[in-house]
Motif scaffolding. Structure first.
Motif, PDB file in Angstrom:
ATOM      1  N   TYR A  13       1.076  -1.171   0.178  1.00  0.00           N
ATOM      2  CA  TYR A  13      -0.335   0.347   0.510  1.00  0.00           C
ATOM      3  C   TYR A  13       0.653   1.258  -0.202  1.00  0.00           C
ATOM      4  O   TYR A  13       1.732   1.335   1.207  1.00  0.00           O
ATOM      5  N   ASP A  91     -10.056  -2.000   7.563  1.00  0.00           N
ATOM      6  CA  ASP A  91      -9.102  -2.426   6.798  1.00  0.00           C
ATOM      7  C   ASP A  91      -8.849  -3.876   7.162  1.00  0.00           C
ATOM      8  O   ASP A  91      -8.779  -4.912   6.803  1.00  0.00           O
ATOM      9  N   GLU A  92      -8.905  -4.158   8.988  1.00  0.00           N
ATOM     10  CA  GLU A  92      -8.459  -5.368   9.279  1.00  0.00           C
ATOM     11  C   GLU A  92      -9.706  -6.402   9.411  1.00  0.00           C
ATOM     12  O   GLU A  92      -9.264  -7.999   8.845  1.00  0.00           O
ATOM     13  N   ILE A  94     -11.605  -6.142   6.886  1.00  0.00           N
ATOM     14  CA  ILE A  94     -11.424  -6.850   6.059  1.00  0.00           C
ATOM     15  C   ILE A  94     -10.413  -8.101   5.275  1.00  0.00           C
ATOM     16  O   ILE A  94     -10.793  -9.304   4.392  1.00  0.00           O
ATOM     17  N   MET A  95      -9.142  -7.810   5.811  1.00  0.00           N
ATOM     18  CA  MET A  95      -8.184  -9.113   5.721  1.00  0.00           C
ATOM     19  C   MET A  95      -9.217 -10.056   6.347  1.00  0.00           C
ATOM     20  O   MET A  95      -8.498 -11.328   5.918  1.00  0.00           O
ATOM     21  N   PHE A 115     -13.440   0.578  -3.467  1.00  0.00           N
ATOM     22  CA  PHE A 115     -12.254   0.545  -2.310  1.00  0.00           C
ATOM     23  C   PHE A 115     -11.613  -0.675  -2.482  1.00  0.00           C
ATOM     24  O   PHE A 115     -11.609  -1.698  -2.182  1.00  0.00           O
ATOM     25  N   GLN A 117      -9.287  -2.778  -1.040  1.00  0.00           N
ATOM     26  CA  GLN A 117      -8.609  -3.232  -0.147  1.00  0.00           C
ATOM     27  C   GLN A 117      -8.881  -5.020  -0.376  1.00  0.00           C
ATOM     28  O   GLN A 117      -8.469  -5.688   0.016  1.00  0.00           O
ATOM     29  N   TYR A 118     -10.748  -4.522  -0.731  1.00  0.00           N
ATOM     30  CA  TYR A 118     -11.492  -5.915  -1.337  1.00  0.00           C
ATOM     31  C   TYR A 118     -10.395  -6.421  -1.878  1.00  0.00           C
ATOM     32  O   TYR A 118      -9.989  -7.781  -1.380  1.00  0.00           O
ATOM     33  N   HIS A 120      -7.466  -6.486  -3.188  1.00  0.00           N
ATOM     34  CA  HIS A 120      -6.122  -6.488  -2.510  1.00  0.00           C
ATOM     35  C   HIS A 120      -5.806  -7.884  -2.196  1.00  0.00           C
ATOM     36  O   HIS A 120      -4.849  -8.585  -1.811  1.00  0.00           O
ATOM     37  N   ASN A 121      -7.058  -7.721  -0.701  1.00  0.00           N
ATOM     38  CA  ASN A 121      -6.851  -9.220   0.456  1.00  0.00           C
ATOM     39  C   ASN A 121      -7.298 -10.439  -1.047  1.00  0.00           C
ATOM     40  O   ASN A 121      -7.080 -11.515   0.173  1.00  0.00           O
ATOM     41  N   CYS A 158     -19.338  -1.752  -0.679  1.00  0.00           N
ATOM     42  CA  CYS A 158     -19.398   0.045  -0.214  1.00  0.00           C
ATOM     43  C   CYS A 158     -20.381   1.105  -0.301  1.00  0.00           C
ATOM     44  O   CYS A 158     -20.671   1.234  -1.378  1.00  0.00           O
ATOM     45  N   ASP A 189     -20.046  -2.411   3.366  1.00  0.00           N
ATOM     46  CA  ASP A 189     -18.417  -1.214   4.074  1.00  0.00           C
ATOM     47  C   ASP A 189     -19.503  -0.439   4.396  1.00  0.00           C
ATOM     48  O   ASP A 189     -19.562   0.374   3.464  1.00  0.00           O
TER      49      ASP A 189
END
Ligand code: PMP
Length: 366
Positions: A13, A91-92, A94-95, A115, A117-118, A120-121, A158, A189
């Motif tokens: 990131y 964020d966490e 989502i992970m 967003f 991060q979805y 990405h993870n 989202c 989210d």
């Protein structure tokens, strides 16, 4: 070393520029950060008072069950305590959702642009990512339904969407949920929930009984003004929460974060005030864009995605030189636009003056 194959070609990131960095780089006296949708009014005065007190026992581990914050959040939403999961920011969470549900052989569905991060993870977990293009800034929920199959594990919604700010009307979202199989987890989210002013908006917490496969994400980072403390939470069926707890690290929230979140939650008048002033300032952005004949997305958040003349990176750089850190749409998947956090009345007036200079350069000033 034998890194997961999924990490190949991925980038860590990259945070936007910090106030300190820009101040030094351009020798500016004052720099305003309007890049990460934080609350320009800060947090409740009672939180500030608490932070300077000596209330935290530093030598003992935090309460790994977030007991007192949990009981207050449960009471606020009228849910049982075992329907809540606390994370180091949403964020966490989502992970954790990706870690618990996604794997090779599964697929996951989300909008693009949304967003990041979805995806990405999901990528780290090796899941297939199905991205459904937005239509006029809105989630295309019919295409979401068509994309679901037997291997779909998680659908990410989202709402309001980052970076467009659009809100899905409650009746449309409910009609969508009715079409999703119960075996698919739907993540709602709602990081910007507290900023919503749209009439007829239904609080999704009231849907938890009818749709046991939804999980709602909220955060203390935005309207509550506590981004630095990293506290987010999820509301879902106890069975969903129990499974996510299996992948959570034991002390994922620190004691100060838990304590200030509790203080902030108690001051709902502050949140109401922020919602109201943000709404007024949002209207100024809409008016500004209309006056300058620029497209702007309808936003129910504390940020706006606004069209810029020319290249968005160049526009962002020009605004940076005038002391405003904002996000170029090129990095967000929305070229031709910049995303700006709605500041205070004064910050926004100054921002509009800086934005005017972009229009003069392009010769399209009105
Ligand atoms: N979801 C959305 C839509 C966001 O915009 C953000 C913050 N940019 C997050 C989740 C994460 O917020 P936090 O981890 O601070 O709770």
């Amino acid at each position: 070393m034998n890194w997961k194959q999924a990490l190949e070609g991925m980038n860590p990131y990259k945070p936007g520029r910090s106030i300190e960095e820009v101040t030094l780089l351009y020798g500016l006296k004052e720099v305003v950060k309007l890049a990460s949708n934080e609350n320009p009014y800060g947090c409740s005065p009672s939180v500030k008072e608490f932070i300077t007190s000596d209330a935290i026992q530093h030598e003992i581990y935090p309460d790994g069950y977030a007991s007192t914050l949990r009981s207050k959040v449960a009471a606020k939403h009228g849910v049982s305590e075992d329907a809540l999961l606390f994370g180091n920011g949403s964020d966490e969470i989502i992970m954790l959702i990706a870690r618990a549900l996604l794997d090779k052989g599964t697929n996951t569905i989300m909008a693009t642009t949304t967003f990041p991060q979805y995806a990405h993870n999901a990528k780290i977990e090796g899941a297939e990512i199905r991205q459904i293009p937005l239509q006029d800034g809105q989630h295309d929920l019919d295409s979401f339904v068509r994309a679901i199959d037997n291997e779909t594990s998680v659908v990410w919604i989202c709402n309001p969407n980052n970076p467009t700010g659009n809100l899905i009307p409650s009746d449309r979202l409910k009609a969508f949920l009715e079409q999703v199989p119960e075996t698919v987890l739907v993540v709602l989210d709602e990081a910007y929930f507290e900023y919503i002013t749209a009439a007829n908006h239904v609080d999704s917490v009231t849907w938890l009984q009818s749709f046991p496969n939804i999980i709602i994400l909220r955060t203390f980072s935005k309207a509550y003004g506590l981004a630095a403390f990293r506290v987010g939470y999820a509301i879902g069926q106890p069975e969903v929460i129990t499974n996510l707890n299996k992948v959570r690290s034991p002390f994922n929230n620190n004691s100060m974060g838990l304590a200030v979140a509790e203080q902030a939650l108690a001051d709902q008048a502050f949140i109401d005030h922020c919602r109201q002033v943000n709404h007024e300032q949002r209207q100024r952005f809409t008016q500004y864009a209309a006056d300058k004949n620029l497209h702007i997305f309808d936003s129910e958040t504390n940020f706006m995605l606004i069209e810029v003349p020319g290249d968005a990176d160049q526009a962002a750089e020009q605004l940076l030189q005038q002391g405003f850190i904002i996000r170029s749409g090129n990095a967000l998947g929305t070229p031709g636009y910049v995303r700006v956090t709605i500041g205070t009345e004064q910050q926004n007036s100054d921002f509009f003056a800086a934005f005017d200079t972009l229009l003069v350069v392009e010769g399209s000033a009105t």
